[in-house]
Design a protein around this motif. Structure first.
Motif, PDB file in Angstrom:
ATOM      1  N   ASN A   1       0.748  -1.142  -0.037  1.00  0.00           N
ATOM      2  CA  ASN A   1      -0.007  -0.011   0.007  1.00  0.00           C
ATOM      3  C   ASN A   1       0.820   1.125  -0.082  1.00  0.00           C
ATOM      4  O   ASN A   1       0.439   2.170  -0.627  1.00  0.00           O
ATOM      5  CB  ASN A   1      -0.820  -0.181   1.308  1.00  0.00           C
ATOM      6  N   SER A   2       1.897   1.104   0.636  1.00  0.00           N
ATOM      7  CA  SER A   2       2.684   2.334   0.654  1.00  0.00           C
ATOM      8  C   SER A   2       3.466   2.552  -0.719  1.00  0.00           C
ATOM      9  O   SER A   2       3.736   3.696  -1.179  1.00  0.00           O
ATOM     10  CB  SER A   2       3.893   2.384   1.862  1.00  0.00           C
ATOM     11  N   LEU A   3       3.778   1.465  -1.453  1.00  0.00           N
ATOM     12  CA  LEU A   3       4.203   1.542  -2.851  1.00  0.00           C
ATOM     13  C   LEU A   3       3.326   2.291  -3.583  1.00  0.00           C
ATOM     14  O   LEU A   3       3.410   3.143  -4.480  1.00  0.00           O
ATOM     15  CB  LEU A   3       4.587   0.120  -3.517  1.00  0.00           C
ATOM     16  N   VAL A   4       1.960   1.946  -3.458  1.00  0.00           N
ATOM     17  CA  VAL A   4       0.843   2.345  -3.966  1.00  0.00           C
ATOM     18  C   VAL A   4       0.631   3.942  -4.031  1.00  0.00           C
ATOM     19  O   VAL A   4       0.462   4.745  -4.747  1.00  0.00           O
ATOM     20  CB  VAL A   4      -0.466   1.708  -3.758  1.00  0.00           C
ATOM     21  N   SER A   5       0.777   4.311  -2.725  1.00  0.00           N
ATOM     22  CA  SER A   5       0.387   5.732  -2.226  1.00  0.00           C
ATOM     23  C   SER A   5       1.658   6.337  -2.767  1.00  0.00           C
ATOM     24  O   SER A   5       1.322   7.695  -3.140  1.00  0.00           O
ATOM     25  CB  SER A   5       0.238   5.868  -0.838  1.00  0.00           C
ATOM     26  N   MET A   6       2.999   5.806  -2.823  1.00  0.00           N
ATOM     27  CA  MET A   6       3.995   6.604  -3.347  1.00  0.00           C
ATOM     28  C   MET A   6       3.913   6.826  -4.957  1.00  0.00           C
ATOM     29  O   MET A   6       4.377   7.908  -5.373  1.00  0.00           O
ATOM     30  CB  MET A   6       5.401   5.985  -2.983  1.00  0.00           C
ATOM     31  N   ALA A   7       3.119   5.771  -5.484  1.00  0.00           N
ATOM     32  CA  ALA A   7       3.165   5.891  -7.000  1.00  0.00           C
ATOM     33  C   ALA A   7       2.106   6.755  -7.384  1.00  0.00           C
ATOM     34  O   ALA A   7       1.862   6.847  -8.632  1.00  0.00           O
ATOM     35  CB  ALA A   7       2.927   4.808  -7.515  1.00  0.00           C
ATOM     36  N   GLN A   8       1.443   7.444  -6.435  1.00  0.00           N
ATOM     37  CA  GLN A   8       0.334   8.545  -6.992  1.00  0.00           C
ATOM     38  C   GLN A   8       0.614   9.423  -7.624  1.00  0.00           C
ATOM     39  O   GLN A   8       0.001   9.761  -8.778  1.00  0.00           O
ATOM     40  CB  GLN A   8      -0.459   9.131  -5.786  1.00  0.00           C
ATOM     41  N   LYS A   9       1.763  10.167  -7.594  1.00  0.00           N
ATOM     42  CA  LYS A   9       2.077  11.338  -8.230  1.00  0.00           C
ATOM     43  C   LYS A   9       3.712  11.130  -8.945  1.00  0.00           C
ATOM     44  O   LYS A   9       4.336  10.907  -8.139  1.00  0.00           O
ATOM     45  CB  LYS A   9       2.207  12.776  -7.614  1.00  0.00           C
ATOM     46  N   VAL A  10       3.590  11.339 -10.118  1.00  0.00           N
ATOM     47  CA  VAL A  10       4.665  10.792 -10.938  1.00  0.00           C
ATOM     48  C   VAL A  10       5.652  12.213 -10.772  1.00  0.00           C
ATOM     49  O   VAL A  10       5.495  13.264 -10.953  1.00  0.00           O
ATOM     50  CB  VAL A  10       4.444  10.950 -12.382  1.00  0.00           C
ATOM     51  N   PRO A  11       7.021  11.877 -10.320  1.00  0.00           N
ATOM     52  CA  PRO A  11       8.100  12.985 -10.216  1.00  0.00           C
ATOM     53  C   PRO A  11       8.139  13.347 -11.599  1.00  0.00           C
ATOM     54  O   PRO A  11       8.118  12.748 -12.591  1.00  0.00           O
ATOM     55  CB  PRO A  11       9.381  12.170  -9.686  1.00  0.00           C
ATOM     56  N   GLU A  12       8.546  14.547 -11.762  1.00  0.00           N
ATOM     57  CA  GLU A  12       8.925  15.200 -12.970  1.00  0.00           C
ATOM     58  C   GLU A  12       9.792  14.705 -13.732  1.00  0.00           C
ATOM     59  O   GLU A  12       9.513  14.628 -15.126  1.00  0.00           O
ATOM     60  CB  GLU A  12       9.446  16.974 -12.679  1.00  0.00           C
TER      61      GLU A  12
END
Ligand SMILES: O=c1ccn([C@@H]2O[C@H](COP(=O)(O)OP(=O)(O)O[C@H]3O[C@H](CO)[C@@H](O)[C@H](O)[C@H]3O)[C@@H](O)[C@H]2O)c(=O)[nH]1
Ligand SMILES: [Mn+2]
Length: 829
Positions: free
Chosen positions: A215-226
């Motif tokens: 789940n933390s992987l999922v939440s980290m993947a929410q916004k793509v870094p530039e």
């Protein structure tokens, strides 16, 4: 020892007490239908000629589609497998196992709609399957090139080191942790071993922690870094551009020295994301599957393949063995191209409002097909023979003369063999011989087992190296692998060079000018690649087998809210329309091959059904028209006619009932199915027709919209999820005009007194028929909190009133007497 030589499976015909009345009723219904049309055609309605013609045309179409649907169910079968014999035969004590290897494919594309936790559960259930570890390899195809999927998979491989030994030690079911831990079983009650309870508790905690990590992987993947994603080692993720990225392969488990926490080996686990470049057609799921076929041929080359959608986990850890009971059967197996398991689902609302479970299809239609040439392929939960996917013909069967199908002797409708006197005599001889044969069979086993080898090399040796390259593409390693009839990798092959080759075979131009997708592998050209792929194999003369273990082999999730469900059905119907317009249309394609004619019926049915939406919509508007105009589609009814109508009605119900009996289907499932046939028919199927026509006429491309696989938020909150879609307009309109018409009709009758109720009855019945069928749809519209979106209401009321108004103005069905003044069906004189 003798037990080991017995057949691995058995075909159980349905008891004749169930099947004979069933066949009798079908024949009766056919006859009644004859009388019905005789009456209908000879008794036009003179004051509503248009209505009459339209309705008769619709009825003829319904009759044809009934025949296409009914007769492939003529000789249903059930099967029984003997897992103990399988293991006696192929897992002899003290010897290495002789069970064949299986490569397992998992397809995933979009981690937002297909949560990584769901995919992880599927992968875990595969890694923990009850099968020799070195005979299983799991390939995960990521069409979304998502780093999230990749990282979740490597977390999963780490967790598998604990999960797999736990499953095997305590033989738990199912081996997908999410579903295992959500089972409500009181372990303290059943006097289980205290050690187990302790282990289970510890494991549950481990799983919770694993879930948190995912789940933390999922939440980290929410916004793509530039700058896009970077991997843990600091290099940028190669798949940052989803439409333009190189092929990626990573071996995560197996043969890499990684063992589980008890020191045992684990199955191989491979992450694959095929190359994508703009300007190349990727062929959706079929393309992904074909890439996996090649990668797996290079890396492990198992003679059998299993493919599952990312949400279809293995629910019965013996599923692979079940399939092997057919595939590895020395006498029956070599002509089997695939073993299909029914799709079963979790998390469907108790009443299965939108017929998601498809019970009628999976328990009745597919069983019927199994009695002919085998079930159609439904895209997931299917074990293939690799050689069958390579586009070869089935090995020639030496048939006993006079019999061309596998049905029980009595019911040879599918091969049409009539039994003359001679044949009967021969049958009796055969019966006597049979006894002797069975003992011969045991002896023959050994000879056949030696003989199987020759089959494919024979086929392949007919093909020159040049032709092989044209067929399979330019990878020499892959081509060499196709010649190994029992699979496997040559001993001298080096893993590093193989991986290099594997990258080659997933490049996006690999399939250029080859037979991939045309004759080889999953077949392209339709969003329902599954029907097409199975169809091709049946045309090559293969047979498939339907396997329904007591404990469901696989389980998946289904879209339970109305809008998603309609979109799913839209995609399926669109796929059928695509096939209908393609060169592979079963109406024309593949004559003179190995396709049996009843099997063809069923394939025809599966591609023409969207067309039924047109007569269905017309038929659903007719009652409203009748009520509003006071006309009807039948003239004043005689006694004879009413008997015919009643008989037809009863025979329709009766076929349903007897079918439910041998299929073991409940009335509620059957009724839901009927309802959804109408709901889907008047919305999704119609839109599919339009989109399909657009594709053919204007070349507009079709999409594969994946369905969202919900996590376990329980309580069926999804059921009430409402998304606006134009698919809702036609059924809403139909509902409104029919309800309006019923109201108008009744008030009309109240005004006109007692006599007018008689003729009204038929029309009311007709309109209510439409309304009851659309009832689940109405419920879906209203939703939980009575929030029918205004836009739909506005549109539908607009459409309904437009139709009603224009009806009063220009009434094409009134042929006589010019303009008759009719407002809202009230006769003004
Ligand atoms: O470009 C794509 C599109 C889809 N998929 C995969 O295809 C599978 C099926 O998609 P889903 O949205 O679940 O479709 P369903 O309608 O639920 O699936 C049924 O119908 C499909 C055909 O329309 C079959 O492919 C499926 O196996 C069958 O379960 C999923 O695993 C996806 O990941 C890909 O790999 N690549
Ligand atoms: Mn699905």
């Amino acid at each position: 020892m003798d037990e080991a030589r017995q057949p691995l499976s058995r075909k159980l015909p349905i008891p004749s007490s169930m099947i004979s009345p069933y066949r009798l009723i079908i024949i009766l219904r056919l006859m009644i239908l004859g009388f019905f049309f005789h009456y209908r055609l000879l008794h036009p309605v003179h004051d509503a000629y248009g209505l009459w013609v339209t309705s008769v045309i619709c009825e003829i179409w319904f009759a044809i589609s009934w025949i296409l649907d009914q007769f492939p169910k003529w000789c249903p079968v059930r099967r029984e497998t003997y897992l103990d014999r399988l293991s006696l035969r192929y897992e002899k004590e003290g010897k290495p196992t002789e069970l064949a290897s299986i490569d397992i494919f998992v397809s995933t594309v979009d981690p937002t709609k297909e949560p990584p936790l769901i995919t992880a559960n599927t992968v875990l259930s595969i890694l923990a399957v009850d099968y020799p570890v070195d005979k299983v390899a799991c390939y995960v195809s990521d069409d979304g090139a998502a780093m999230l999927t990749f990282e979740a998979l490597s977390e999963t491989s780490e967790f598998a080191r604990k999960w797999v030994p736990f499953c095997k030690k305590f033989s738990i079911e199912p081996r997908a942790p999410e579903w295992y831990f959500s089972q409500k079983i009181d372990y303290l009650k059943n006097k289980v071993h205290p050690a187990f309870v302790k282990h289970r508790r510890a494991m549950k905690r481990e799983y919770e922690e694993f879930k948190v990590r995912i789940n933390s992987l999922v939440s980290m993947a929410q916004k793509v870094p530039e700058e896009g994603w970077t991997m843990q080692d600091g290099t940028p993720w190669p798949g940052n551009n989803v439409r333009n990225h190189p092929g990626m392969i990573q071996v995560l488990l197996g043969h890499t020295g990684v063992h589980d926490i008890e020191g045992n080996e684990l199955p191989r686990l491979v992450y694959v994301s095929r190359e994508k470049r703009p300007g190349f057609e990727h062929h959706k799921k079929a393309g992904a599957m074909n890439a996996l076929v090649r990668v797996s041929a290079v890396i492990s080359n198992a003679p059998y393949l299993l493919n599952v959608d990312c949400d279809h986990y293995i629910n019965n850890s013996k599923a692979l063995r079940e399939a092997m009971c057919f595939m590895m059967d020395p006498s029956l197996g070599k002509r089997v191209c695939y073993v299909q398991f029914p799709q079963r689902f979790d998390g469907i609302d108790r009443h299965d409002r939108y017929s998601n479970r498809n019970i009628v299809f999976f328990d009745i239609n597919m069983r019927g097909l199994d009695g002919i040439q085998g079930p159609i392929y439904v895209g997931t939960g299917c074990v293939f023979r690799r050689q069958a996917l390579y586009g070869y013909d089935a090995p020639v069967k030496k048939k006993p003369p006079g019999k061309t199908c596998n049905c029980p002797r009595c019911c040879c409708l599918c091969c049409g063999s009539r039994k003359g006197k001679k044949v009967k005599q021969r049958d009796q001889k055969k019966k006597k011989m049979k006894h002797r044969e069975s003992s011969n069979q045991i002896y023959a086993l050994e000879t056949i087992q030696g003989g199987i080898k020759g089959i494919y090399t024979e086929q392949a040796s007919k093909t020159s190296p040049d032709e092989l390259e044209k067929k399979f593409g330019q990878s020499p390693v892959f081509i060499a692998s196709t010649l190994l009839e029992n699979g496997g990798i040559p001993d001298e092959a080096r893993p590093a060079s193989l991986l290099n080759e594997a990258i080659q075979v997933i490049s996006c131009d690999y399939e250029d000018k080859t037979d991939w997708g045309k004759e080889v592998g999953w077949i392209y050209g339709s969003v329902t690649e599954d029907i097409l792929t199975g169809f091709k194999m049946h045309c090559h003369g293969w047979r498939s087998v339907y396997c329904i273990p007591k404990r469901p082999a696989f389980k998946g999730s289904a879209p339970i809210n109305l809008s998603d469900r309609l979109h799913q059905v839209l995609r399926w119907a669109l796929g059928s329309v695509e096939i209908f317009f393609s060169k592979h249309c079963p109406v024309w394609y593949g004559y003179g091959g190995g396709l049996k004619w009843l099997e063809r019926f069923s394939y025809i049915n599966s591609v023409v059904y969207p067309w039924t939406s047109i007569p269905l919509i017309i038929y659903c508007t007719l009652p409203a028209i009748c009520l509003l105009t006071g006309k009807f589609i039948v003239p004043e009814i005689s006694n004879y006619a009413s008997i015919v109508f009643m008989a037809l009605f009863i025979s329709i119900a009766a076929t349903g009932i007897v079918e439910m009996r041998w299929g073991g289907v409940g009335i509620d499932d059957w009724w839901r199915n009927e309802q959804f046939w109408v709901i889907g028919g008047v919305s999704s199927h119609l839109f599919a027709l339009f989109q399909g026509l657009l594709k053919v006429l204007a070349g507009v491309n079709t999409n594969f919209t994946v369905t969202s696989k919900a996590g376990d938020d329980g309580e069926y909150s999804e059921l009430y999820l409402f998304k606006w879609t134009s698919l809702l307009i036609p059924p809403t309109t139909l509902l409104i005009i029919n309800i309006v018409a019923v109201v108008v009709g009744i008030s009309d009758a109240i005004n006109n007194g007692y006599e007018s109720w008689g003729p009204l009855f038929g029309k009311l019945f007709f309109a209510l028929w439409v309304i009851v069928h659309l009832y689940p749809f109405l419920k879906g519209l209203i939703g939980k909190k009575d929030r029918l979106p205004t836009i739909i209401l506005v549109w539908s009321i607009l459409l309904a009133s437009l139709l009603t108004l224009s009806w009063v103005r220009i009434n094409p069905f009134l042929t006589k007497g010019g303009l008759v003044l009719e407002v809202c069906g009230l006769d003004c004189d």
